[in-house]
Structures are given as C-alpha cells and as structure tokens.
Design a protein around this motif. Structure first.
Motif, PDB file in Angstrom:
ATOM      1  N   ILE A  26      -2.064  10.745  15.085  1.00  0.00           N
ATOM      2  CA  ILE A  26      -2.795   9.891  14.070  1.00  0.00           C
ATOM      3  C   ILE A  26      -4.154  10.586  13.677  1.00  0.00           C
ATOM      4  CG2 ILE A  26      -3.722   7.883  13.394  1.00  0.00           C
ATOM      5  CD1 ILE A  26      -1.380   6.527  14.955  1.00  0.00           C
ATOM      6  N   LEU A  27      -4.187  11.058  12.722  1.00  0.00           N
ATOM      7  CA  LEU A  27      -5.645  11.797  12.595  1.00  0.00           C
ATOM      8  C   LEU A  27      -6.569  10.920  11.991  1.00  0.00           C
ATOM      9  CD1 LEU A  27      -4.481  15.177  10.551  1.00  0.00           C
ATOM     10  CD2 LEU A  27      -5.231  14.702  12.850  1.00  0.00           C
ATOM     11  N   LYS A  28      -6.231   9.821  10.894  1.00  0.00           N
ATOM     12  CA  LYS A  28      -7.369   9.076  10.434  1.00  0.00           C
ATOM     13  C   LYS A  28      -6.445   7.767   9.561  1.00  0.00           C
ATOM     14  CE  LYS A  28     -11.066   9.031   6.640  1.00  0.00           C
ATOM     15  NZ  LYS A  28     -11.967   8.666   7.714  1.00  0.00           N
ATOM     16  N   TRP A  29      -7.205   6.711  10.090  1.00  0.00           N
ATOM     17  CA  TRP A  29      -6.816   5.434   9.337  1.00  0.00           C
ATOM     18  C   TRP A  29      -7.470   5.113   8.377  1.00  0.00           C
ATOM     19  CZ3 TRP A  29      -2.472   3.071  10.278  1.00  0.00           C
ATOM     20  CH2 TRP A  29      -2.064   2.911  11.846  1.00  0.00           C
ATOM     21  N   TYR A  30      -6.861   4.946   7.075  1.00  0.00           N
ATOM     22  CA  TYR A  30      -7.750   4.383   5.953  1.00  0.00           C
ATOM     23  C   TYR A  30      -7.623   3.029   5.771  1.00  0.00           C
ATOM     24  CZ  TYR A  30      -6.749   9.394   4.464  1.00  0.00           C
ATOM     25  OH  TYR A  30      -6.756  10.671   4.476  1.00  0.00           O
ATOM     26  N   THR A  36      -6.299  -5.749   2.694  1.00  0.00           N
ATOM     27  CA  THR A  36      -5.090  -5.792   1.930  1.00  0.00           C
ATOM     28  C   THR A  36      -4.400  -4.703   1.532  1.00  0.00           C
ATOM     29  OG1 THR A  36      -5.826  -8.157   0.921  1.00  0.00           O
ATOM     30  CG2 THR A  36      -4.075  -7.042  -0.131  1.00  0.00           C
ATOM     31  N   VAL A  37      -3.032  -4.489   1.587  1.00  0.00           N
ATOM     32  CA  VAL A  37      -2.367  -3.155   1.265  1.00  0.00           C
ATOM     33  C   VAL A  37      -1.467  -3.476   0.244  1.00  0.00           C
ATOM     34  CG1 VAL A  37      -2.882  -2.136   3.435  1.00  0.00           C
ATOM     35  CG2 VAL A  37      -0.853  -3.439   3.288  1.00  0.00           C
ATOM     36  N   THR A  38      -1.074  -2.616  -0.360  1.00  0.00           N
ATOM     37  CA  THR A  38       0.095  -2.846  -1.640  1.00  0.00           C
ATOM     38  C   THR A  38       1.172  -1.732  -1.356  1.00  0.00           C
ATOM     39  OG1 THR A  38      -1.133  -1.612  -3.002  1.00  0.00           O
ATOM     40  CG2 THR A  38      -1.669  -3.870  -3.272  1.00  0.00           C
ATOM     41  N   ASP A  39       2.398  -2.093  -1.812  1.00  0.00           N
ATOM     42  CA  ASP A  39       3.603  -1.200  -1.594  1.00  0.00           C
ATOM     43  C   ASP A  39       3.171   0.185  -2.305  1.00  0.00           C
ATOM     44  OD1 ASP A  39       5.951  -0.146  -1.580  1.00  0.00           O
ATOM     45  OD2 ASP A  39       6.741  -1.136  -3.176  1.00  0.00           O
ATOM     46  N   GLY A  40       3.141   1.072  -1.330  1.00  0.00           N
ATOM     47  CA  GLY A  40       3.023   2.607  -1.956  1.00  0.00           C
ATOM     48  C   GLY A  40       1.324   3.066  -1.564  1.00  0.00           C
ATOM     49  N   GLN A  41       0.585   2.148  -1.065  1.00  0.00           N
ATOM     50  CA  GLN A  41      -0.564   2.586  -0.689  1.00  0.00           C
ATOM     51  C   GLN A  41      -0.709   3.485   0.638  1.00  0.00           C
ATOM     52  OE1 GLN A  41      -3.498  -0.710  -0.164  1.00  0.00           O
ATOM     53  NE2 GLN A  41      -4.865   0.423   0.931  1.00  0.00           N
ATOM     54  N   VAL A  42      -1.455   4.472   0.668  1.00  0.00           N
ATOM     55  CA  VAL A  42      -1.516   5.156   1.867  1.00  0.00           C
ATOM     56  C   VAL A  42      -2.544   4.674   2.967  1.00  0.00           C
ATOM     57  CG1 VAL A  42      -2.360   7.458   2.843  1.00  0.00           C
ATOM     58  CG2 VAL A  42      -1.204   7.602   0.577  1.00  0.00           C
ATOM     59  N   ALA A  51       2.454  20.159   9.415  1.00  0.00           N
ATOM     60  CA  ALA A  51       1.676  19.885   8.504  1.00  0.00           C
ATOM     61  C   ALA A  51       0.847  18.756   8.456  1.00  0.00           C
ATOM     62  CB  ALA A  51       2.145  19.886   6.930  1.00  0.00           C
ATOM     63  N   ALA A  52       0.101  18.285   7.829  1.00  0.00           N
ATOM     64  CA  ALA A  52      -0.802  16.927   7.908  1.00  0.00           C
ATOM     65  C   ALA A  52      -0.153  16.106   6.782  1.00  0.00           C
ATOM     66  CB  ALA A  52      -2.240  17.083   7.804  1.00  0.00           C
ATOM     67  N   VAL A  53       0.057  14.971   6.960  1.00  0.00           N
ATOM     68  CA  VAL A  53       0.883  14.146   6.029  1.00  0.00           C
ATOM     69  C   VAL A  53       0.226  12.831   5.901  1.00  0.00           C
ATOM     70  CG1 VAL A  53       3.226  13.064   5.177  1.00  0.00           C
ATOM     71  CG2 VAL A  53       2.948  15.187   6.605  1.00  0.00           C
ATOM     72  N   GLU A  54       0.077  12.369   4.499  1.00  0.00           N
ATOM     73  CA  GLU A  54      -0.355  10.926   4.274  1.00  0.00           C
ATOM     74  C   GLU A  54       0.640   9.822   4.233  1.00  0.00           C
ATOM     75  OE1 GLU A  54      -4.434  11.448   2.153  1.00  0.00           O
ATOM     76  OE2 GLU A  54      -2.856  11.270   0.712  1.00  0.00           O
ATOM     77  N   LEU A  55       0.682   8.734   4.975  1.00  0.00           N
ATOM     78  CA  LEU A  55       1.770   7.950   5.018  1.00  0.00           C
ATOM     79  C   LEU A  55       1.517   6.605   4.173  1.00  0.00           C
ATOM     80  CD1 LEU A  55       2.794   7.862   9.082  1.00  0.00           C
ATOM     81  CD2 LEU A  55       3.956   9.101   7.101  1.00  0.00           C
ATOM     82  N   PRO A  56       2.259   6.313   3.146  1.00  0.00           N
ATOM     83  CA  PRO A  56       2.203   5.144   2.408  1.00  0.00           C
ATOM     84  C   PRO A  56       2.963   3.889   3.328  1.00  0.00           C
ATOM     85  CG  PRO A  56       3.853   6.641   1.704  1.00  0.00           C
ATOM     86  CD  PRO A  56       3.486   7.271   2.775  1.00  0.00           C
ATOM     87  N   ILE A  57       2.585   2.753   2.998  1.00  0.00           N
ATOM     88  CA  ILE A  57       3.123   1.461   3.521  1.00  0.00           C
ATOM     89  C   ILE A  57       4.054   1.093   2.470  1.00  0.00           C
ATOM     90  CG2 ILE A  57       1.606  -0.225   2.451  1.00  0.00           C
ATOM     91  CD1 ILE A  57       2.421  -0.200   6.012  1.00  0.00           C
ATOM     92  N   PRO A  58       5.267   0.655   2.874  1.00  0.00           N
ATOM     93  CA  PRO A  58       6.299   0.358   2.012  1.00  0.00           C
ATOM     94  C   PRO A  58       6.342  -1.304   1.506  1.00  0.00           C
ATOM     95  CG  PRO A  58       7.354   0.303   4.348  1.00  0.00           C
ATOM     96  CD  PRO A  58       5.897   0.610   4.296  1.00  0.00           C
ATOM     97  N   TYR A  59       5.410  -1.903   1.661  1.00  0.00           N
ATOM     98  CA  TYR A  59       5.261  -3.443   1.251  1.00  0.00           C
ATOM     99  C   TYR A  59       3.850  -3.971   1.146  1.00  0.00           C
ATOM    100  CZ  TYR A  59       5.788  -3.141   6.712  1.00  0.00           C
ATOM    101  OH  TYR A  59       6.019  -2.688   7.803  1.00  0.00           O
ATOM    102  N   ASP A  60       3.927  -4.893   0.355  1.00  0.00           N
ATOM    103  CA  ASP A  60       2.509  -5.647   0.221  1.00  0.00           C
ATOM    104  C   ASP A  60       2.294  -6.592   1.484  1.00  0.00           C
ATOM    105  OD1 ASP A  60       2.560  -4.390  -2.470  1.00  0.00           O
ATOM    106  OD2 ASP A  60       3.403  -6.243  -3.442  1.00  0.00           O
ATOM    107  N   VAL A 124       6.932   9.386   0.292  1.00  0.00           N
ATOM    108  CA  VAL A 124       7.189  10.241   1.252  1.00  0.00           C
ATOM    109  C   VAL A 124       7.593   9.494   2.658  1.00  0.00           C
ATOM    110  CG1 VAL A 124       5.899  11.738   3.128  1.00  0.00           C
ATOM    111  CG2 VAL A 124       5.480  11.898   0.619  1.00  0.00           C
ATOM    112  N   GLY A 125       8.705   9.652   3.152  1.00  0.00           N
ATOM    113  CA  GLY A 125       9.086   9.129   4.418  1.00  0.00           C
ATOM    114  C   GLY A 125      10.224   7.929   4.062  1.00  0.00           C
ATOM    115  N   TYR A 126      10.496   7.605   2.868  1.00  0.00           N
ATOM    116  CA  TYR A 126      11.442   6.457   2.501  1.00  0.00           C
ATOM    117  C   TYR A 126      12.275   6.840   1.551  1.00  0.00           C
ATOM    118  CZ  TYR A 126       6.922   4.940   4.359  1.00  0.00           C
ATOM    119  OH  TYR A 126       5.977   4.618   5.295  1.00  0.00           O
TER     120      TYR A 126
END
Length: 471
Positions: A26-30, A36-42, A51-60, A124-126
């Motif tokens: 884990i390089l960085k938490w955004y 509050t997070v929304t579906d697709g937010q990194v 490689a370094a990869v950004e992970l999006p959340i799959p739900y609100d 990415v990842g889903y």
C-alpha cells in the motif's frame, strides 16, 4: 426490496492486480475513516512487482476503517478497508469484485485490453459492471446497443432481432488458462455474472483425457530415477581414488564461499602497476632500527596502502544487512589476511588495523601469519572482518577473481611481482610489476567507488611517498 435505511459493513479485499501476484504494498491512501466514497472512486494506490496501480472501491458508502497503514505489504485476498454501505447499495458489485480478486483478474491501466465496440467499461480489478455508466457517458451511436448483457440479448431476440455475436467474455488470466489447456472459449458455458467465463468454467470444459493434473503427478515419478542416478559422483576406477571427508575448516569455507558467491553480486576490477619504488622502500625499511625484528615485506605496504585507500573512501568498508535491508558502514577496519594452512584456507583479521602505525601493523601481521601456520588461530580472530587481502602472488600466479569473505564488501587479490618491460619516463625499462584485483559487493559498492579504491591502492604502490601525503 431491502430497506435503504439498513446499513451494513463491507470489507474490500486486496485484489490480484498483476495476474498471479500474491502480494502488494500500500503506497498511499486517498481516503480516511469518515470519508464518503462512491462507486468507482479510487481509494488507494498499491505497488506490486510489476507496477503501481490505483484501486477503485466498488460501492457507495462511508469509510469505517483502514486496516493497514501506508508502506504495509498485504497478501492478495486480505481485507484492507471497511466501508459502511446503505442497504440499497448495489449488492451484485461486491460479489463480482470478490470473485475477481480471488481469481486474480485485476490489471494495470497499461495491461488492459482494448474494449470492442458495445462492451461496457471495466473497472481495474473487477468484473463487468451491470449498472449504467454514469461516469463514462457514451460518446457515439455505435455503442448504443450493449452487447455484454445476456439479458439484453434475450430481449432483442424476443423481438425478432438477430442475436449479437461477440467473443466470449473472459478476463485475461482466464483466456491465458484456456489457451494453456487448449480450450476453445466459444465452447465453454459461462457461469459468471453477465455471461463471464470463470476459471472453474474452463477447467470444467477440459476433456478428462487431456487433464494436466495426472501428467503433473506422473512427471516427478518419471524423473525421480534420473535425479537419483545423477547424485553419485562418477568414478572410473575407485582403487585409484582417494575420498577425503569434507569437514572442519574446509567444510565451513566451502559453505561460506557458496553462500557468498550466490548471495552477493560480485564485480572484479583489475589494474597493473609498477611497484619498483615500493620494493625499494621495503629494503630500506628492513634496515630501519624501528622495524628490526619485524616482518617487513611487500604485503605490509600493500596492507597499509589499502588502509589509506579505505580512509579516503570510507563507504567501501561496509556490509549488507539483508534482514533489516540496511547498508552498515563500519568506522573501523578489521583487516583480514587469507592464509593457507594444512587444515585449509582461513581468514583471520587484524582488529582495528586502521589505528595502527606501520611497526604495529608489521607486528600484528607477523603474529597473525605465525599463529595461522601453527594452527592456533582462535575463532575470535576470524570473526568481525570488514575487508580482506589475499596474496595469490606467493603461488606464482598473476592474479585472480577472489570471492568475498561473508559479511564483507571488498577483497583485494595481489598477484606475483615480476620483472617486466615497462615504459618509465618515456623509455622502456625493466620494472617490477604486479596486477591487483579488487572484488566487491555490487549491492553497496558501485563501479565508481570500487575504481577509486583500487586506483588509490595502485597510486600508493607506484609512489609510496603518498603514504605520508595521504595519511
């Protein structure tokens, strides 16, 4: 329908973002707890071996907890963030994400395949999203008819429309698995959401006669006799051979050399130098009253030259700590001298050689050699070395590529000193010449540093007066 006021906590797990990788850092938490997070937010950036990869959340939802701090390496499949979601949140997205993570289907942005016209966008990842793409509005009429949805195809077929044909839906790892097993994806019955072919579907489509597991099980059995037969050393006539048990010093030396050779990346540099003036200084020192009764030879001045070179380039006197991933620079020099004994090669060292005067160094060197030859070297005398000299010239060879003593960063090999034609002051004259070889651990010593040390030793042996000016 589920009451939207009911909330639940969902754990987002580390997906396989590199097709078969087992962990990521884990390089960085955004985001932080309470955000509050929304579906697709990194939500974070991770780094794998690729490689370094950004992970999006799959739900609100609302972030409840971050399970690991930045800089932590986490195994694939381990929950990394907890999100409190409303009961009305899309329930089908999380299972897709979990399945994709377990199957190792995530990709970096550079690894994503081009999407055919009509394919819904993929995070990415889903897996393929079943919801409308509110984040990516369609840009042309050519994508007006979604082809990814099996339900939509059935509806079109019910109105007399021609069935939409596209290549089977499967992630890159699944396609690779099918290729390796020789399975035609067009013949596989999908069981995943929206008609996605899973790894299990591919394995189920493999004919029993071509299943790779029995072959893999039989391979070790077939190869076992060959491995066992190759183990003994080939002998032509055992009556004319002598077998010497490997034990004691020789066994320890062998283990140490193998460990060093296959652990530290060795680099060796060479230089040929005129040591005529050094040999003249040796003869003069033998007549000096302060050196009477002491061992005075070229090795003494070579050792002193190396100590001066280390003082000028202290980073060469270091070691690599694999456990803590640190370079340990030593502010003392325990100078090892390789000595051949009847029991094998040993490397006792002169403790705090850097602080000794020339007479003290000569005395310590004489004691070290005499003790080694008598077989009385103590274990303590062979521990804690920082750099070593091996004098292969006494055997009449020009030089060699020495292997580092374990825990040290450099070793200097001294070749035979020979009378050779040499250009001196513009004329070819007979001069005393030798070749030096410096091996060093390339993890902590680069070419520049190694070259500087070797060049300093050579310069001192060519002009011994530098022992005074550089000391």
């Amino acid at each position: 329908m589920t009451d939207a006021s009911v909330a639940s906590v969902r754990e987002f797990k580390m997906p396989d973002v590199g097709e078969g990788l087992t962990e990521a850092e884990i390089l960085k938490w955004y985001v932080q707890p309470g955000d509050t997070v929304t579906d697709g937010q990194v939500v974070c950036e991770v780094e794998t071996a690729k490689a370094a990869v950004e992970l999006p959340i799959p739900y609100d939802g609302v972030v409840r907890d971050l399970h690991f701090p930045e800089g932590t390496t986490v195994d694939v499949g381990t929950a990394i963030i907890a999100v409190e979601v409303a009961g009305g949140a899309p329930a089908d997205v999380a299972p897709q994400a979990a399945a994709a993570a377990a199957a190792g289907t995530a990709k970096t942005a550079q690894e994503e395949e081009p999407k055919p016209s009509g394919r819904q966008p993929v995070l990415v990842g889903y897996g393929v999203s079943t919801s409308s793409t509110r984040r990516r509005p369609r840009k042309g009429p050519e994508v007006a008819v979604p082809q990814a949805s099996t339900a939509l195809q059935s509806e079109l077929n019910g109105h007399g429309a021609t069935p939409v044909k596209d290549r089977p839906l499967a992630k890159p790892p699944v396609r690779k698995l099918a290729k390796d097993l020789g399975v035609d994806l067009s013949t596989v019955v999908p069981s995943g959401p929206d008609g996605i072919i899973t790894r299990e579907d591919v394995h189920a489509a493999v004919p029993v006669t071509t299943t790779p597991e029995p072959e893999a099980a039989q391979a070790p059995a077939a190869q076992a006799p060959a491995v066992q037969a190759a183990a003994p050393v080939t002998s032509y006539d055992t009556t004319r051979e002598t077998r010497i048990p490997v034990k004691g010093v020789r066994k320890a030396t062998a283990a140490a050399m193998v460990g060093s050779a296959f652990t530290a990346p060795h680099v060796t540099e060479f230089v040929t130098v005129d040591v005529t003036r050094t040999l003249k200084l040796v003869e003069e020192l033998k007549q000096d009253k302060e050196m009477q009764g002491l061992r005075v030879n070229p090795l003494l001045l070579i050792a002193k030259a190396l100590l001066v070179a280390i003082r000028r380039n202290p980073d060469i006197n270091a070691s690599w700590d694999e456990a803590s991933q640190e370079i340990v620079v030593k502010h003392y020099v325990n100078l090892g001298i390789a000595a051949a004994t009847p029991r094998g090669l040993i490397v006792p060292n002169i403790k705090d050689a850097h602080a000794k005067t020339l007479p003290q160094l000569a005395e310590a060197l004489g004691d070290l050699v005499s003790t080694a030859r008598d077989g009385k070297t103590s274990p303590a005398a062979m521990q804690g070395g920082t750099v070593t000299i091996t004098n292969v010239g006494v055997f009449g060879v020009d030089t060699g590529t020495p292997i580092l003593n374990p825990g040290e960063s450099a070793i200097l090999a001294v070749g035979a000193i020979r009378l050779q034609p040499w250009v001196h002051k513009g004329k070819v004259k007979p001069r005393q010449v030798t070749t030096l070889a410096l091996s060093f651990d390339h993890r902590l010593v680069d070419g520049e540093l190694g070259s500087k040390v070797l060049a300093d030793v050579a310069a001192i042996l060519e002009q011994p007066k530098r022992l005074i000016t550089w000391a």
